[in-house]
Design a protein around this motif. Structure first.
Motif, PDB file in Angstrom:
ATOM      1  N   UNK A  66       0.841  -1.204   0.000  1.00  0.00           N
ATOM      2  CA  UNK A  66       0.000   0.000   0.000  1.00  0.00           C
ATOM      3  C   UNK A  66       0.875   1.253   0.000  1.00  0.00           C
ATOM      4  N   UNK A  67       1.973   1.204   0.755  1.00  0.00           N
ATOM      5  CA  UNK A  67       2.897   2.345   0.786  1.00  0.00           C
ATOM      6  C   UNK A  67       3.497   2.590  -0.599  1.00  0.00           C
ATOM      7  N   UNK A  68       3.886   1.518  -1.293  1.00  0.00           N
ATOM      8  CA  UNK A  68       4.428   1.661  -2.648  1.00  0.00           C
ATOM      9  C   UNK A  68       3.430   2.311  -3.586  1.00  0.00           C
ATOM     10  N   UNK A  69       2.157   2.012  -3.385  1.00  0.00           N
ATOM     11  CA  UNK A  69       1.114   2.490  -4.296  1.00  0.00           C
ATOM     12  C   UNK A  69       0.607   3.884  -3.942  1.00  0.00           C
ATOM     13  N   UNK A  70       0.504   4.166  -2.620  1.00  0.00           N
ATOM     14  CA  UNK A  70      -0.085   5.439  -2.190  1.00  0.00           C
ATOM     15  C   UNK A  70       0.935   6.455  -1.721  1.00  0.00           C
ATOM     16  N   UNK A  71       2.070   5.982  -1.198  1.00  0.00           N
ATOM     17  CA  UNK A  71       3.045   6.888  -0.607  1.00  0.00           C
ATOM     18  C   UNK A  71       2.772   7.188   0.850  1.00  0.00           C
ATOM     19  N   UNK A  72       1.660   6.640   1.397  1.00  0.00           N
ATOM     20  CA  UNK A  72       1.376   6.858   2.809  1.00  0.00           C
ATOM     21  C   UNK A  72       2.318   6.016   3.670  1.00  0.00           C
ATOM     22  N   UNK A  73       2.877   6.596   4.733  1.00  0.00           N
ATOM     23  CA  UNK A  73       3.796   5.854   5.602  1.00  0.00           C
ATOM     24  C   UNK A  73       3.135   4.611   6.189  1.00  0.00           C
ATOM     25  N   UNK A  74       3.953   3.581   6.393  1.00  0.00           N
ATOM     26  CA  UNK A  74       3.436   2.335   6.947  1.00  0.00           C
ATOM     27  C   UNK A  74       2.787   2.556   8.306  1.00  0.00           C
ATOM     28  N   UNK A  76       1.173   5.146   9.413  1.00  0.00           N
ATOM     29  CA  UNK A  76      -0.165   5.722   9.260  1.00  0.00           C
ATOM     30  C   UNK A  76      -1.174   4.657   8.842  1.00  0.00           C
ATOM     31  N   UNK A  77      -0.778   3.788   7.901  1.00  0.00           N
ATOM     32  CA  UNK A  77      -1.678   2.743   7.433  1.00  0.00           C
ATOM     33  C   UNK A  77      -1.942   1.721   8.539  1.00  0.00           C
ATOM     34  N   UNK A  78      -0.917   1.452   9.336  1.00  0.00           N
ATOM     35  CA  UNK A  78      -1.087   0.533  10.462  1.00  0.00           C
ATOM     36  C   UNK A  78      -2.144   1.079  11.420  1.00  0.00           C
ATOM     37  N   UNK A  79      -2.064   2.351  11.763  1.00  0.00           N
ATOM     38  CA  UNK A  79      -3.046   2.970  12.661  1.00  0.00           C
ATOM     39  C   UNK A  79      -4.433   2.948  12.036  1.00  0.00           C
ATOM     40  N   UNK A  80      -4.499   3.190  10.728  1.00  0.00           N
ATOM     41  CA  UNK A  80      -5.789   3.195  10.033  1.00  0.00           C
ATOM     42  C   UNK A  80      -6.464   1.827  10.145  1.00  0.00           C
ATOM     43  N   UNK A  81      -5.716   0.761   9.872  1.00  0.00           N
ATOM     44  CA  UNK A  81      -6.316  -0.572   9.884  1.00  0.00           C
ATOM     45  C   UNK A  81      -6.598  -1.065  11.309  1.00  0.00           C
ATOM     46  N   UNK A  82      -5.773  -0.652  12.258  1.00  0.00           N
ATOM     47  CA  UNK A  82      -6.073  -0.977  13.652  1.00  0.00           C
ATOM     48  C   UNK A  82      -7.391  -0.313  14.067  1.00  0.00           C
ATOM     49  N   UNK A  83      -7.591   0.926  13.611  1.00  0.00           N
ATOM     50  CA  UNK A  83      -8.834   1.630  13.920  1.00  0.00           C
ATOM     51  C   UNK A  83     -10.030   0.980  13.226  1.00  0.00           C
ATOM     52  N   UNK A  84      -9.809   0.513  11.980  1.00  0.00           N
ATOM     53  CA  UNK A  84     -10.875  -0.180  11.260  1.00  0.00           C
ATOM     54  C   UNK A  84     -11.254  -1.472  11.973  1.00  0.00           C
ATOM     55  N   UNK A  85     -10.254  -2.178  12.480  1.00  0.00           N
ATOM     56  CA  UNK A  85     -10.516  -3.403  13.252  1.00  0.00           C
ATOM     57  C   UNK A  85     -11.354  -3.068  14.483  1.00  0.00           C
ATOM     58  N   UNK A  86     -10.974  -2.000  15.163  1.00  0.00           N
ATOM     59  CA  UNK A  86     -11.695  -1.597  16.372  1.00  0.00           C
ATOM     60  C   UNK A  86     -13.141  -1.233  16.044  1.00  0.00           C
ATOM     61  N   UNK A  87     -13.327  -0.587  14.890  1.00  0.00           N
ATOM     62  CA  UNK A  87     -14.683  -0.200  14.490  1.00  0.00           C
ATOM     63  C   UNK A  87     -15.537  -1.431  14.180  1.00  0.00           C
ATOM     64  N   UNK A  88     -14.956  -2.401  13.474  1.00  0.00           N
ATOM     65  CA  UNK A  88     -15.709  -3.597  13.084  1.00  0.00           C
ATOM     66  C   UNK A  88     -15.974  -4.538  14.254  1.00  0.00           C
ATOM     67  N   UNK A  89     -15.160  -4.441  15.301  1.00  0.00           N
ATOM     68  CA  UNK A  89     -15.350  -5.328  16.461  1.00  0.00           C
ATOM     69  C   UNK A  89     -15.975  -4.583  17.638  1.00  0.00           C
ATOM     70  N   UNK A  90     -16.554  -3.412  17.361  1.00  0.00           N
ATOM     71  CA  UNK A  90     -17.252  -2.632  18.389  1.00  0.00           C
ATOM     72  C   UNK A  90     -16.358  -2.290  19.567  1.00  0.00           C
ATOM     73  N   UNK A  91     -15.145  -1.816  19.228  1.00  0.00           N
ATOM     74  CA  UNK A  91     -14.279  -1.264  20.263  1.00  0.00           C
ATOM     75  C   UNK A  91     -13.133  -2.136  20.727  1.00  0.00           C
ATOM     76  N   UNK A  92     -13.016  -3.358  20.205  1.00  0.00           N
ATOM     77  CA  UNK A  92     -11.909  -4.219  20.620  1.00  0.00           C
ATOM     78  C   UNK A  92     -10.613  -3.766  19.945  1.00  0.00           C
ATOM     79  N   UNK A  93      -9.517  -3.766  20.697  1.00  0.00           N
ATOM     80  CA  UNK A  93      -8.223  -3.368  20.142  1.00  0.00           C
ATOM     81  C   UNK A  93      -7.440  -4.599  19.724  1.00  0.00           C
ATOM     82  N   UNK A  94      -6.383  -4.370  18.950  1.00  0.00           N
ATOM     83  CA  UNK A  94      -5.553  -5.475  18.479  1.00  0.00           C
ATOM     84  C   UNK A  94      -4.103  -5.034  18.402  1.00  0.00           C
TER      85      UNK A  94
END
Length: 233
Positions: A66-74, A76-94
């Motif tokens: 994703x970084x190669x394609x978008x240029x977004x730092x790893x 930032x993307x890690x935080x984004x997907x961790x937040x997406x996980x939390x959203x889909x699991x109704x607040x559970x962290x990973x």
């Protein structure tokens, strides 16, 4: 009311469960207005397996793609997907740190969120391709949904496999495809599968040729016409 328990027996739809501690009967009576003839419960079957190093490697390899394609730092993307996980699991962290208690199932869910993002935005797989979980049904589902070859990622057709093929005289529009096993393969790899046989093809690409079943909604979404009258009544 969350209570730890152990499953002692599984038989069809029935579970025999022993609670680690006695339930608070008085509280249950309050919840059910004194009638305990039908108490409902939610069963969360715990995955005892700890997340694998291979899952961690795949997650960060996909972030690099994703970084190669978008240029977004790893990071930032890690935080984004961790937040997406939390959203889909109704607040559970990973966390995928070695010392974390993350399970195989939880790590798979996180990876599936990343895969869905990459398929949806057509992000090319580069570093992560060799680690892609081709044996996982969700990956196979995404390949079908987005019409991507499960082998190379090129545009794919939806093929019936495992004895569920439609004969040369059959009309695909009259078939209920939701009852058949399918796989997404480009025409080159589909031809190769027929040429060398499913067993050799599966061993060569480490891809199970058992296929998956798609629900009617997904089949219609990706333009697979068929006879789905029984499913829509």
């Amino acid at each position: 009311m969350w209570l730890p328990a152990q499953v002692r027996k599984i038989s069809g739809h029935d579970l025999v469960i022993r609670l680690d501690e006695k339930p608070n009967v008085e509280r249950l009576k309050t919840m059910y207005s004194g009638d305990l003839s039908k108490v409902y419960a939610k069963v969360d079957l715990v995955d005892p397996r700890k997340a694998r190093p291979k899952q961690r490697a795949l997650f960060f390899a996909l972030l690099n793609d994703i970084w190669d394609w978008t240029g977004y730092p790893q990071s930032d993307m890690k935080s984004y997907f961790y937040n997406e996980y939390q959203r889909k699991t109704y607040g559970l962290s990973i966390s995928l740190k070695d010392e974390s208690d993350t399970t195989v199932s939880e790590a798979n869910l996180l990876i599936n969120i990343v895969l869905e993002f990459m398929f949806d935005w057509n992000v090319p797989f580069k570093q992560g391709y060799e680690l892609l979980p081709k044996e996982e049904s969700y990956y196979m589902y995404l390949c079908c949904k987005y019409r991507k070859c499960a082998i190379c990622g090129k545009h794919a057709d939806i093929h019936h496999v495992n004895g569920d093929t439609v004969g040369s005289g059959g009309n695909r529009n009259h078939v209920d495809h939701s009852k058949r096993h399918v796989i997404a393969l480009c025409r080159v790899h589909h031809s190769e599968a027929h040429k060398i046989g499913q067993k050799e093809f599966s061993e060569k690409y480490h891809l199970p040729m058992s296929g998956i079943k798609l629900d009617v909604e997904t089949l219609k979404l990706i333009g697979i016409r068929g006879n789905y009258e029984e499913e829509t009544r």
